[in-house]
Design a protein around this motif. Structure first.
Motif, PDB file in Angstrom:
ATOM      1  N   MET A 101       0.941  -1.236  -0.065  1.00 25.38           N
ATOM      2  CA  MET A 101      -0.033   0.116  -0.182  1.00 25.38           C
ATOM      3  C   MET A 101       0.981   1.255   0.032  1.00 25.38           C
ATOM      4  O   MET A 101       0.415   2.296  -0.723  1.00 25.38           O
ATOM      5  N   LYS A 102       1.910   1.168   0.824  1.00 22.67           N
ATOM      6  CA  LYS A 102       2.899   2.397   0.938  1.00 22.67           C
ATOM      7  C   LYS A 102       3.540   2.719  -0.568  1.00 22.67           C
ATOM      8  O   LYS A 102       3.287   3.775  -1.097  1.00 22.67           O
ATOM      9  N   ALA A 103       3.914   1.428  -1.219  1.00 23.76           N
ATOM     10  CA  ALA A 103       4.597   1.914  -2.387  1.00 23.76           C
ATOM     11  C   ALA A 103       3.591   2.267  -3.278  1.00 23.76           C
ATOM     12  O   ALA A 103       3.794   3.452  -4.302  1.00 23.76           O
ATOM     13  N   PHE A 104       2.365   1.874  -3.360  1.00 22.82           N
ATOM     14  CA  PHE A 104       1.207   2.128  -4.189  1.00 22.82           C
ATOM     15  C   PHE A 104       0.932   3.850  -4.088  1.00 22.82           C
ATOM     16  O   PHE A 104       0.787   4.597  -4.933  1.00 22.82           O
ATOM     17  N   ILE A 105       0.635   4.171  -2.782  1.00 23.02           N
ATOM     18  CA  ILE A 105       0.356   5.422  -2.420  1.00 23.02           C
ATOM     19  C   ILE A 105       1.251   6.588  -2.658  1.00 23.02           C
ATOM     20  O   ILE A 105       1.194   7.515  -3.377  1.00 23.02           O
ATOM     21  N   VAL A 106       2.620   6.256  -2.428  1.00 24.94           N
ATOM     22  CA  VAL A 106       3.585   7.204  -2.518  1.00 24.94           C
ATOM     23  C   VAL A 106       3.827   7.414  -3.974  1.00 24.94           C
ATOM     24  O   VAL A 106       3.882   8.403  -4.446  1.00 24.94           O
ATOM     25  N   ASN A 107       3.676   6.293  -4.772  1.00 25.19           N
ATOM     26  CA  ASN A 107       3.666   6.473  -6.330  1.00 25.19           C
ATOM     27  C   ASN A 107       2.493   7.149  -6.729  1.00 25.19           C
ATOM     28  O   ASN A 107       2.914   8.146  -7.814  1.00 25.19           O
TER      29      ASN A 107
ATOM     30  N   ALA B 164      11.767   6.041  -7.306  1.00 29.79           N
ATOM     31  CA  ALA B 164      12.353   6.118  -5.680  1.00 29.79           C
ATOM     32  C   ALA B 164      13.361   7.314  -5.372  1.00 29.79           C
ATOM     33  O   ALA B 164      14.296   6.943  -4.779  1.00 29.79           O
ATOM     34  N   GLN B 165      13.088   8.682  -5.995  1.00 26.76           N
ATOM     35  CA  GLN B 165      14.121   9.534  -5.626  1.00 26.76           C
ATOM     36  C   GLN B 165      13.528  10.346  -4.555  1.00 26.76           C
ATOM     37  O   GLN B 165      12.432  10.545  -4.023  1.00 26.76           O
ATOM     38  N   PHE B 166      14.398  11.222  -3.557  1.00 22.76           N
ATOM     39  CA  PHE B 166      14.106  11.983  -2.615  1.00 22.76           C
ATOM     40  C   PHE B 166      13.199  12.729  -3.228  1.00 22.76           C
ATOM     41  O   PHE B 166      13.303  13.319  -4.266  1.00 22.76           O
ATOM     42  N   PRO B 167      12.171  13.313  -2.396  1.00 23.08           N
ATOM     43  CA  PRO B 167      11.424  12.763  -1.277  1.00 23.08           C
ATOM     44  C   PRO B 167      10.548  11.603  -1.346  1.00 23.08           C
ATOM     45  O   PRO B 167       9.903  11.457  -0.224  1.00 23.08           O
ATOM     46  N   LEU B 168      10.450  10.847  -2.338  1.00 22.27           N
ATOM     47  CA  LEU B 168       9.590   9.966  -2.454  1.00 22.27           C
ATOM     48  C   LEU B 168      10.203   8.619  -2.463  1.00 22.27           C
ATOM     49  O   LEU B 168       9.662   7.558  -3.157  1.00 22.27           O
ATOM     50  N   HIS B 169      11.404   8.562  -1.870  1.00 22.31           N
ATOM     51  CA  HIS B 169      12.080   7.161  -2.043  1.00 22.31           C
ATOM     52  C   HIS B 169      11.717   6.196  -0.913  1.00 22.31           C
ATOM     53  O   HIS B 169      12.042   5.039  -0.839  1.00 22.31           O
ATOM     54  N   VAL B 170      10.633   6.680  -0.036  1.00 23.76           N
ATOM     55  CA  VAL B 170      10.495   5.818   1.047  1.00 23.76           C
ATOM     56  C   VAL B 170       9.929   4.341   0.920  1.00 23.76           C
ATOM     57  O   VAL B 170       9.900   3.502   1.804  1.00 23.76           O
ATOM     58  N   TRP B 171       9.183   4.203  -0.350  1.00 24.46           N
ATOM     59  CA  TRP B 171       8.603   2.984  -0.599  1.00 24.46           C
ATOM     60  C   TRP B 171       9.665   1.970  -0.920  1.00 24.46           C
ATOM     61  O   TRP B 171       9.097   0.787  -0.728  1.00 24.46           O
ATOM     62  N   LEU B 172      10.689   2.228  -1.467  1.00 22.97           N
ATOM     63  CA  LEU B 172      11.595   1.164  -2.128  1.00 22.97           C
ATOM     64  C   LEU B 172      12.196   0.247  -0.977  1.00 22.97           C
ATOM     65  O   LEU B 172      11.890  -1.050  -1.100  1.00 22.97           O
ATOM     66  N   PRO B 173      12.639   0.877   0.001  1.00 21.04           N
ATOM     67  CA  PRO B 173      13.122  -0.037   0.776  1.00 21.04           C
ATOM     68  C   PRO B 173      12.172  -1.191   1.698  1.00 21.04           C
ATOM     69  O   PRO B 173      12.280  -2.442   1.692  1.00 21.04           O
TER      70      PRO B 173
END
Lengths: 692, 101
Positions: free
Chosen positions: A169-175, A233-242
């Motif tokens: 969900m995090k990946a999807f929403i951040v994307n 996954a670049q700053f500032p939307l990189h948080v989903w990748l890890p």
């Protein structure tokens, strides 16, 4: 014929997807994997044949297009555009995907949802290839979303784990955040140029569709780039990748290392001609911040996949930075080489996890080289490639990036940090990758139990590793950057490229907004500028090679001293640098920051929405319902029952009562009537006489 | 010669008697007799007015008509009463309530 060959290769995974969706469960465990891998290998073979024909035949670009949507007078075409970059990307994706599909047959063995895994993988491959082939921003966006969807499916593949479903969900929403801005960028382009095909947009921009709206063009470029920020996954939307590492390892390898995350870089490469110098600077700084930040985090991570995840973010930052400083070829070249060695590293880590029965913590590993030699060797190749050891593919691409960055920093002294950051990160990369390798495969076995039970993975898993290792070593060889010749008005031509670099360079834009604006800024004639920069580039290349190698060696030596010689104790270093260590361990507190701001904000908003719904909306509804009930009670029981019914009943009652009164006279007896008659007569006579 | 008044008084007494008979009696025959009283009172008045009034014989003629009428009436009434008697085996007028709604 060639575009059709590509289209066929593109549709093969779709065929696999459709088959597996409907018949997957019937086809069963090993065979659904064989089917998917077989189709993927066929696609890879077709694309390789086409790629060879492309190299030999050297055609320009090919376009096939059909109208897809007609909205008013606006026709949206769905088309395929093939140039040498497409060919390279397509071939890379199919080859890497083939390796990973084959590997997955071994890795996913025994999973209850084995066929479903390959269903999603096929859909992903189809979408990714579509993204590469697409000739318009709309087509790109459609496949962009499709790969995002597949990513969601696959990160949450083991959805029984809460962490996995949350990560999905995090990946999807951040994307979504990035995609939203991407869509705004597309809309801006459509409204200003009336076109969504890449070629149409470029032509319109070139003819001055944005004349007098330079800031808007910058804005549109940054919006489009935000799509890439989300996906890559670049700053500032990189948080989903890890967090996306919760998915099965082949997914991490294919989607979150080699292909999907590279889509953002590919996008930036495609829209490069319309990016203004301002937008490019933004791109470069985002890349710079990302690459150094995530490289630092990677040093302290202890989960084998998370180290690789941060390394991926860092390498993507390199590519973005390269594109931002104008090193178009360097960035996309690194994209290709990175895809090979990062897929290799991820599959290697998957093999380690498989061999250690699910253990991912490198602190509990060590000395695995003896237990899994193939994995260890191929992993070493990947490590050295990403570190930038000469003669391996990563060396060439990172070198090209540093040369571009140096060239840019030389021309723009204020932005020297854009060269310093990747250089520092090169040393850090070498350090943390060697740390990962040494802690996992060398040094001492720290957990006897795990070490004892560790075993080499089956052939179906290590053969793809070997293939990728060979690719990681070789694909940079014999490359030669082409020479740039200015034609004026921001237009260039290229000559004399060779190898993979040369092939990618063939697709390099021949014209770009930023180049024209740069030339307009120079007083001297573009002829001399071009000559100067060509000379300078050559000089920078040598300097960059030396600096990059030195940085790499620094990292390697540091890792050697720390983890082999034991001269520097990591625990002590962590103690001395406790605040920094804590900051890095917590990934610069980005998750906490987002949780405190966006997540908490959204929750607050949701709570307010709930309150609003409960109190105001429900209150309104309940209130009006109550009011209606009251009115109904009044009109029903009082007005209708008493009023209307009362009236009707009253009339009837009156008739009844009146009738009962009157009927008393109607006895039916003649003498009564007669009595009445005579009485009345007598009264009449008396009255008559009296009046008279 | 007797004056008009005694005739009229007799006629009035006859009328009142007839009405009283009709009202008080339940027997159909008795009521028919009451009706005869009234008719004859009317006939008496006609004859008396004719004799003391205009002088022509029109009143006497009318009186004759009244006698004929009374006879016809009696015939019809008796026929009705016979049928009445056939139906309910009595000539009590109060029993004739079968048409009562």
């Amino acid at each position: 014929m060639m575009p059709y060959a590509f289209i066929i290769a593109w549709l093969l995974p779709l065929a696999g997807f459709v088959t597996l969706v409907f018949r997957g469960r019937r086809i069963g465990e090993p065979r659904s994997g064989y089917l998917a891998a077989g189709l993927m290998v066929t696609a890879a073979a077709i694309s390789m044949v086409c790629a060879i024909r492309w190299v030999v035949g050297h055609p320009d670009s090919l376009n096939v297009s059909a109208s897809w949507l007609v909205i008013g007078s606006q026709v949206v075409n769905f088309g395929v555009h093939i140039d040498s970059l497409t060919v390279v990307m397509f071939t890379m994706v199919t080859i890497v995907a083939s390796c990973i599909f084959i590997y997955s047959i071994g890795y996913m063995h025994g999973d209850p949802r084995f066929p479903r895994f390959f269903t999603y993988m096929c859909l992903f491959a189809f979408s990714m290839l579509g993204l590469v082939l697409s000739d318009s921003l709309i087509g790109l966006f459609v496949f962009w979303e499709l790969v995002g969807l597949c990513s969601y499916f696959l990160i949450g593949f083991w959805f029984e784990k809460t962490s996995a479903s949350n990560a999905a969900m995090k990946a999807f929403i951040v994307n979504r955040v990035g995609d939203f801005l991407f869509l705004i960028g597309i809309a801006t382009m459509l409204s200003m140029t009336g076109s969504v095909t890449l070629e149409g947009v470029f032509n319109q921009v070139r003819q001055g569709a944005f004349a007098g709206h330079g800031a808007l063009l910058t804005f549109a470029g940054i919006c489009l780039f935000f799509g890439a920020i989300g996906k890559s996954a670049q700053f500032p939307l990189h948080v989903w990748l890890p967090d996306a590492m919760e998915g099965p390892t082949p997914v991490s390898a294919l989607i979150h290392a080699a292909t999907m995350v590279a889509a953002g870089v590919y996008l930036v490469g495609r829209i490069f001609p319309i990016l203004t110098p301002g937008a490019l600077l933004f791109v470069a700084y985002i890349g710079g911040i990302t690459l150094i930040g995530s490289a630092l985090i990677a040093i302290v991570m202890t989960d084998i996949k998370r180290v690789l995840a941060y390394s991926t973010i860092s390498q993507l930052g390199y590519m973005i930075l390269a594109l931002g400083v104008g090193g178009w070829v360097a960035g996309l070249f690194h994209l290709i080489t990175h895809a090979c060695f990062k897929a290799l590293l991820f599959l290697g880590s998957g093999s380690v996890i498989h061999g250690c029965h699910g253990e991912q913590d490198i602190r509990k590993m060590g000395q695995l080289h003896a237990k899994m030699p193939y994995t260890s060797l191929t992993f070493l190749v990947g490590t050295l490639a990403i570190a930038g050891v000469p003669l391996l593919s990563g060396f060439y691409s990172k070198d090209a990036i540093l040369a571009s960055a140096l060239g840019f920093a030389w021309g723009h002294r204020a932005h020297w940090v854009l060269f310093a950051l990747p250089t520092a990160a090169a040393a850090i990369t070498a350090f943390y990758m060697l740390r990962l390798y040494l802690l996992t495969f060398r040094t001492t076995a720290r957990d006897a139990h795990i070490h004892e039970h560790a075993h080499e993975s089956p052939k179906v898993m290590w053969v793809p590793l070997a293939v990728l290792a060979v690719l990681s070593i070789c694909i940079g060889w014999l490359g030669k950057m082409p020479e740039r010749h200015s034609l004026g008005e921001g237009e260039y031509k290229y000559e004399g490229g060779r190898g993979l670099v040369g092939l990618i360079a063939e697709a390099q834009p021949t014209w770009a907004v930023s180049w024209r604006m740069q030339e307009a800024g120079h007083a001297s004639s573009h002829e001399s500028v071009a000559k100067e920069s060509a000379h300078a580039e050559h000089g920078f290349h040598t300097a960059a090679t030396i600096i990059a190698t030195a940085a790499m060696l620094l990292g390697v030596i540091l890792a050697w001293l720390t983890y082999v010689k034991g001269l520097i104790a990591p625990a002590r270093a962590a103690q001395v640098l406790a605040p920094v260590h804590k900051l890095l361990l917590n990934k610069f507190y980005f998750d906490e920051l987002y949780r405190a701001t966006f997540v908490a904000g959204v929750l607050q908003l949701a709570a307010f929405g709930k309150w609003f719904d409960r109190v105001i909306v429900d209150g309104l509804a309940d209130g009006s319902a109550r009011w209606v009930a009251k009115t109904a009670f009044f009109s029903g029981l009082i007005l209708d029952n008493r009023g209307v019914d009362g009236l009707v009943n009253g009339v009837a009652q009156a008739a009844l009562v009146g009738g009962n009164i009157v009927r008393r006279g109607q006895t039916g007896r003649v003498r009564n009537y007669l009595l009445g008659l005579t009485t009345a007569g007598a009264v009449a006579v008396v009255v008559f006489i009296w009046i008279w | 010669m007797i004056g008009l008044t005694p005739y009229l008084v007799l006629a009035a007494i006859l009328v009142v008697l007839g009405i009283a008979i009709i009202i008080s009696k339940r027997n159909a025959i008795a009521m028919l007799i009451g009706v005869e009283f009234i008719l004859n009172a009317a006939a008496l008045n006609l004859a008396a007015f004719s004799r003391h009034g205009i002088g022509a014989l029109s009143g006497q003629t009318a009186a004759l008509f009244v006698i004929v009428l009374a006879a016809a009436e009696a015939v019809v009434a008796l026929a009705i009463f016979l049928n009445f008697y056939h139906t309910i085996a009595t000539v009590d007028i109060d029993q004739g309530d079968q048409l009562k709604g």
